[in-house]
Design a protein around this motif. Sequence first.
Motif, PDB file in Angstrom:
ATOM      1  N   GLN A 178       0.841  -1.205   0.000  1.00 32.53           N
ATOM      2  CA  GLN A 178       0.000   0.000   0.000  1.00 32.53           C
ATOM      3  C   GLN A 178       0.874   1.252   0.000  1.00 32.53           C
ATOM      4  O   GLN A 178       0.648   2.167  -0.785  1.00 32.53           O
ATOM      5  CB  GLN A 178      -0.907  -0.018   1.221  1.00 32.53           C
ATOM      6  CG  GLN A 178      -1.741   1.225   1.378  1.00 32.53           C
ATOM      7  CD  GLN A 178      -2.443   1.280   2.728  1.00 32.53           C
ATOM      8  OE1 GLN A 178      -2.167   0.507   3.627  1.00 32.53           O
ATOM      9  NE2 GLN A 178      -3.364   2.212   2.860  1.00 32.53           N
ATOM     10  N   LYS A 179       1.879   1.291   0.870  1.00 32.43           N
ATOM     11  CA  LYS A 179       2.756   2.458   0.956  1.00 32.43           C
ATOM     12  C   LYS A 179       3.554   2.678  -0.327  1.00 32.43           C
ATOM     13  O   LYS A 179       3.909   3.804  -0.652  1.00 32.43           O
ATOM     14  CB  LYS A 179       3.680   2.344   2.165  1.00 32.43           C
ATOM     15  CG  LYS A 179       2.926   2.408   3.494  1.00 32.43           C
ATOM     16  CD  LYS A 179       3.828   2.523   4.664  1.00 32.43           C
ATOM     17  CE  LYS A 179       4.403   3.884   4.847  1.00 32.43           C
ATOM     18  NZ  LYS A 179       3.487   4.997   5.033  1.00 32.43           N
ATOM     19  N   GLU A 180       3.825   1.593  -1.042  1.00 23.83           N
ATOM     20  CA  GLU A 180       4.613   1.682  -2.273  1.00 23.83           C
ATOM     21  C   GLU A 180       3.748   1.781  -3.527  1.00 23.83           C
ATOM     22  O   GLU A 180       4.259   1.768  -4.641  1.00 23.83           O
ATOM     23  CB  GLU A 180       5.556   0.477  -2.378  1.00 23.83           C
ATOM     24  CG  GLU A 180       6.699   0.533  -1.381  1.00 23.83           C
ATOM     25  CD  GLU A 180       7.601   1.730  -1.597  1.00 23.83           C
ATOM     26  OE1 GLU A 180       8.062   1.944  -2.742  1.00 23.83           O
ATOM     27  OE2 GLU A 180       7.842   2.480  -0.632  1.00 23.83           O
ATOM     28  N   GLY A 181       2.434   1.832  -3.365  1.00 25.78           N
ATOM     29  CA  GLY A 181       1.545   2.004  -4.510  1.00 25.78           C
ATOM     30  C   GLY A 181       1.443   0.787  -5.411  1.00 25.78           C
ATOM     31  O   GLY A 181       1.182   0.920  -6.606  1.00 25.78           O
ATOM     32  N   VAL A 182       1.607  -0.400  -4.832  1.00 26.61           N
ATOM     33  CA  VAL A 182       1.493  -1.638  -5.614  1.00 26.61           C
ATOM     34  C   VAL A 182       0.014  -1.896  -5.900  1.00 26.61           C
ATOM     35  O   VAL A 182      -0.836  -1.759  -5.019  1.00 26.61           O
ATOM     36  CB  VAL A 182       2.124  -2.828  -4.861  1.00 26.61           C
ATOM     37  CG1 VAL A 182       1.907  -4.134  -5.609  1.00 26.61           C
ATOM     38  CG2 VAL A 182       3.608  -2.581  -4.620  1.00 26.61           C
ATOM     39  N   ASN A 183      -0.284  -2.276  -7.113  1.00 28.86           N
ATOM     40  CA  ASN A 183      -1.664  -2.499  -7.528  1.00 28.86           C
ATOM     41  C   ASN A 183      -2.309  -3.650  -6.762  1.00 28.86           C
ATOM     42  O   ASN A 183      -1.684  -4.687  -6.509  1.00 28.86           O
ATOM     43  CB  ASN A 183      -1.734  -2.794  -9.022  1.00 28.86           C
ATOM     44  CG  ASN A 183      -1.270  -1.627  -9.854  1.00 28.86           C
ATOM     45  OD1 ASN A 183      -1.362  -0.478  -9.448  1.00 28.86           O
ATOM     46  ND2 ASN A 183      -0.746  -1.919 -11.029  1.00 28.86           N
ATOM     47  N   VAL A 184      -3.573  -3.445  -6.416  1.00 34.60           N
ATOM     48  CA  VAL A 184      -4.377  -4.481  -5.769  1.00 34.60           C
ATOM     49  C   VAL A 184      -4.371  -5.727  -6.653  1.00 34.60           C
ATOM     50  O   VAL A 184      -4.454  -5.632  -7.877  1.00 34.60           O
ATOM     51  CB  VAL A 184      -5.819  -3.970  -5.543  1.00 34.60           C
ATOM     52  CG1 VAL A 184      -6.739  -5.090  -5.105  1.00 34.60           C
ATOM     53  CG2 VAL A 184      -5.819  -2.830  -4.532  1.00 34.60           C
ATOM     54  N   GLY A 185      -4.256  -6.887  -6.030  1.00 33.62           N
ATOM     55  CA  GLY A 185      -4.272  -8.144  -6.767  1.00 33.62           C
ATOM     56  C   GLY A 185      -2.914  -8.603  -7.249  1.00 33.62           C
ATOM     57  O   GLY A 185      -2.791  -9.684  -7.825  1.00 33.62           O
ATOM     58  N   SER A 186      -1.879  -7.798  -7.009  1.00 28.02           N
ATOM     59  CA  SER A 186      -0.529  -8.220  -7.382  1.00 28.02           C
ATOM     60  C   SER A 186      -0.134  -9.422  -6.532  1.00 28.02           C
ATOM     61  O   SER A 186      -0.604  -9.591  -5.407  1.00 28.02           O
ATOM     62  CB  SER A 186       0.460  -7.064  -7.188  1.00 28.02           C
ATOM     63  OG  SER A 186       0.171  -6.016  -8.092  1.00 28.02           O
TER      64      SER A 186
END
Length: 157
Positions: free
Chosen positions: A31-39
């Motif tokens: 979340q803090k690194e902006g990783v896409n949901v579902g990765s």
Amino acid sequence: MDLVIDIIDEVEELGEEARQLIIDILNLTAQKEGVNVGSEVSITLTDNERIQEINRDYRDKDQPTDVISFALEEMGEEEVAITGATDLPRILGDIIISVPRAKEQAEEYDHSFERELGFLVVHGLLHLLGYDHMTEEEEKVMFAKQREILAEYGLER
């Protein structure tokens, strides 16, 4: 839905609390690194002997270590980036952690096993996201991120 996380526990020493810590801290870091949901990310919990084999076979270092990451998205100079697909889930890669080494380091650094496990999980995921600590400047950036995430989660030293 957050990350898709596959936990493979080869040592079968960790309880549900440790598994939940892994899930929670992976999701916080993502979340803090902006990783896409579902990765997707895979975590393998293993022993010193197995991680030594992996370290020897893939890194030419014949000794046990605490964590090894294998990113599936490493961009080389000749690879082409895909543009316009910013909201797609990613397959990040694999993080392998030696549970006995984590326990040894927790004692060595005089903090809890949970703090050491959390540190190794965050460290491994940051490597998958492209962070490194080969230079002093890279180390400052990566280690500051680790401290920030661990503090936010409540796993300070």
